[in-house]
Write an enzyme that holds these catalytic residues in place. Structure first.
Site, PDB file in Angstrom:
ATOM      1  N   CYS A  25      -6.007   4.793  -3.797  1.00  0.00           N
ATOM      2  CA  CYS A  25      -6.293   3.444  -3.324  1.00  0.00           C
ATOM      3  C   CYS A  25      -7.459   2.753  -4.023  1.00  0.00           C
ATOM      4  O   CYS A  25      -7.278   1.762  -4.721  1.00  0.00           O
ATOM      5  CB  CYS A  25      -6.548   3.486  -1.823  1.00  0.00           C
ATOM      6  SG  CYS A  25      -6.888   1.872  -1.121  1.00  0.00           S
TER       7      CYS A  25
ATOM      8  N   ASP B 268       0.838  -1.205   0.000  1.00  0.00           N
ATOM      9  CA  ASP B 268       0.000   0.000   0.000  1.00  0.00           C
ATOM     10  C   ASP B 268       0.872   1.254   0.000  1.00  0.00           C
ATOM     11  O   ASP B 268       1.611   1.497   0.960  1.00  0.00           O
ATOM     12  CB  ASP B 268      -0.889  -0.027   1.254  1.00  0.00           C
ATOM     13  CG  ASP B 268      -2.045   0.952   1.187  1.00  0.00           C
ATOM     14  OD1 ASP B 268      -2.066   1.796   0.275  1.00  0.00           O
ATOM     15  OD2 ASP B 268      -2.932   0.880   2.054  1.00  0.00           O
ATOM     16  N   ASP B 269       0.817   2.039  -1.077  1.00  0.00           N
ATOM     17  CA  ASP B 269       1.531   3.324  -1.132  1.00  0.00           C
ATOM     18  C   ASP B 269       3.049   3.148  -1.112  1.00  0.00           C
ATOM     19  O   ASP B 269       3.729   3.679  -0.229  1.00  0.00           O
ATOM     20  CB  ASP B 269       1.122   4.221   0.039  1.00  0.00           C
ATOM     21  CG  ASP B 269      -0.082   5.097  -0.245  1.00  0.00           C
ATOM     22  OD1 ASP B 269      -0.918   4.681  -1.056  1.00  0.00           O
ATOM     23  OD2 ASP B 269      -0.207   6.177   0.358  1.00  0.00           O
TER      24      ASP B 269
ATOM     25  N   ASP C 192      -0.121  -0.881  -4.743  1.00  0.00           N
ATOM     26  CA  ASP C 192      -1.263  -0.299  -5.450  1.00  0.00           C
ATOM     27  C   ASP C 192      -0.927   0.957  -6.245  1.00  0.00           C
ATOM     28  O   ASP C 192      -1.528   1.223  -7.276  1.00  0.00           O
ATOM     29  CB  ASP C 192      -2.440  -0.055  -4.504  1.00  0.00           C
ATOM     30  CG  ASP C 192      -2.137   0.911  -3.368  1.00  0.00           C
ATOM     31  OD1 ASP C 192      -0.960   1.261  -3.152  1.00  0.00           O
ATOM     32  OD2 ASP C 192      -3.105   1.302  -2.666  1.00  0.00           O
ATOM     33  N   HIS C 193       0.060   1.730  -5.798  1.00  0.00           N
ATOM     34  CA  HIS C 193       0.530   2.913  -6.527  1.00  0.00           C
ATOM     35  C   HIS C 193       1.708   3.500  -5.769  1.00  0.00           C
ATOM     36  O   HIS C 193       1.993   3.120  -4.630  1.00  0.00           O
ATOM     37  CB  HIS C 193      -0.576   3.971  -6.681  1.00  0.00           C
ATOM     38  CG  HIS C 193      -1.177   4.403  -5.380  1.00  0.00           C
ATOM     39  ND1 HIS C 193      -0.556   5.283  -4.525  1.00  0.00           N
ATOM     40  CD2 HIS C 193      -2.337   4.059  -4.765  1.00  0.00           C
ATOM     41  CE1 HIS C 193      -1.311   5.465  -3.447  1.00  0.00           C
ATOM     42  NE2 HIS C 193      -2.395   4.726  -3.564  1.00  0.00           N
TER      43      HIS C 193
END
Length: 498
Positions: free
Chosen positions: A95, A55-56, A266-267
């Site tokens: 997200c 995540d992130d 996710d990014h």
């Protein structure tokens, strides 16, 4: 390979109506069946599929992607044992929209989740429907952030679990272990970590020499707050790596070699909410013993919308024509074939804590990238309406991003960190014009609320009093008292399914 459609929106399983401008969608049935026969010893039975999503986390913050300052041994080992993708993308650096692509095989504009904290359209079929029909149990272990429930009907779902002494909840390792030990049928499991997303660890006395700097942040080398935050972020990356190590131990203990394991995030965090590569390019590493050649690399463009089509083909099915993605199974099998000629990017910037009116769209091939910022200072006057209250927020959005021009064009081969805008360079006119044409064709096929010749700029909102309204305070932005609650329902485009 019969590749499906070559166009895809930039860029952890999955995010198009028929896109005429992007090339012909092909079925992948015949040539892929031949390649599947070549690998029959490895995939004669349906493999288990595990997708681990961080995540992130920036793609640049892994040892296997060139950052020697950060500790990611589990991801590095996966890359050594499998394949590392250098051009993997999501379409939105935020997200919920990013995850919606993984799970639907459709870009955010088409699946309906093109702003954070919003839902997918209720008529969309997701991985839970498609993979169940192919005989799989579909499991979510960890963070969700997607809705509604009728679209995402997991066979099993386990929430993150509290853990003492760390800033974020952990993935549900006990539930994962029990499931892997007793699994009776093929499964597709998404393990979704809450790390390294802030809140980060508190690292004492960090030094600039502990951090790897890049052209987009090298001006922060003397910024003590930035260095402390980055050190905490690095420490949170290590904590995610610890969880990944535990998962891989369970996989190696309880499952056979006929297991495809993919790691992604996710990014990026450095380009969050933007359409720059530091937000949309994602890490993507896959291990599949006896199928993937260890230590291999692919420079082909792949996208989160490709994940579900790939899983469906691996499971013996065919993916529907209205999916935006294509199968990259041939790449896993060692074939260097084009999966997509373009990937695309979306930026909404509304219904978030820092809501402002500043939408962007992006198109990218392997070398060149074009960005259109629809409410830049250069063009804000043409976006104004006859409504003073609306105009205030349109102008506010343009001023909040005053350093971002109307058009951006980058030669990524010579400028991978997008530092030199070529949009006004006449030597690149034909390249820019083609990218513009193809991007707007794609936007039209996606049913985008933006268009090339639109009048004004759309203001969007969920129905009712939900969401982060432009004319109301949020924890991260304050609105002048005279401007609070001045927008009416008629000023917005209300997205009903949100």
């Amino acid at each position: 390979m019969n590749s499906k459609k070559t166009g895809v929106i930039i860029l952890g399983c999955i995010a198009f109506l028929h896109i005429a401008c992007s090339g012909d969608k092909k079925t992948q049935a015949q040539d892929t069946s031949d390649s599947m026969l070549e690998k029959s010893s490895a995939i004669s039975e349906k493999p288990n599929i595990i997708f681990y999503l961080a995540d992130d986390q920036d793609v640049y913050d892994y040892g296997c992607y060139g950052n020697e300052k950060v500790h990611t041994p589990a991801v590095d080992a996966l890359a050594k044992d499998g394949i590392l993708f250098t051009n993997a993308f999501t379409a939105q650096a935020i997200c919920a929209p990013s995850r919606s692509q993984l799970f639907t095989g459709k870009y955010p504009l088409k699946n309906g989740c093109f702003a954070n904290h919003t839902g997918t359209r209720s008529d969309i079929k997701s991985v839970t429907t498609h993979m169940k029909k192919l005989g799989y149990e579909v499991v979510l272990a960890g963070k969700s952030h997607v809705k509604p429930e009728n679209v995402y009907q997991w066979d099993r779902e386990w929430e993150p679990v509290p853990k003492q002494g760390v800033p974020r909840d952990y993935i549900p390792l006990d539930s994962i272990a029990a499931y892997l030990k007793n699994a009776k049928k093929p499964f597709c499991m998404f393990i979704t970590s809450k790390y390294p997303h802030g809140k980060y660890f508190d690292v004492e006395h960090p030094k600039a020499s502990d951090i790897k700097f890049y052209p987009f942040n090298e001006n922060k080398k003397t910024d003590k707050t930035f260095i402390k935050t980055k050190a905490g972020y690095y420490r949170s990356i290590e904590e995610d790596n610890t969880q990944l190590e535990e998962v891989l131990k369970l996989v190696d203990t309880y499952l056979t070699d006929n297991t495809l394991f993919i790691y992604s995030a996710d990014h990026g965090v450095s380009g969050k909410f933007t359409v720059k590569d530091i937000g949309l390019k994602v890490p993507f590493v896959a291990r599949w013993p006896k199928v993937i050649k260890p230590g291999s690399t692919s420079n082909q463009l792949i996208h989160y919308t490709d994940v579900l089509p790939t899983f469906m083909e691996i499971a013996g099915g065919k993916f529907p024509e209205d999916m935006d993605g294509n199968s990259f199974l041939p790449l896993l099998q060692g074939k260097d074939v084009e999966v997509n000629n373009y990937v695309y990017g979306v930026r909404t910037n509304q219904n978030i804590l820092n809501s402002e009116i500043f939408p962007s769209r992006m198109i990218r091939d392997k070398r060149y990238k074009y960005i259109r910022n629809f409410n830049s200072i250069e063009v804000v006057e043409q976006n104004l309406t006859g409504k003073p209250n609306v105009n205030y927020f349109i102008e506010r959005g343009a001023k909040a991003h005053k350093n971002e021009p109307f058009e951006e064009l980058y030669d990524l081969q010579n400028d991978p960190f997008e530092q030199h805008n070529l949009a006004s360079n006449p030597d690149y006119k034909s390249i820019k014009e083609k990218l513009i044409k193809d991007m707007f064709s794609w936007m039209k096929a996606q049913g985008d609320i933006l268009s090339e010749n639109m009048i004004g700029i759309p203001i969007i909102t969920p129905k009712g009093n939900r969401g982060f309204k432009l004319d109301q305070d949020t924890p991260r932005r304050k609105i002048p008292e005279a401007r609070k609650n001045t927008l009416t329902k008629d000023d917005y485009i209300v997205i009903e399914h949100w």
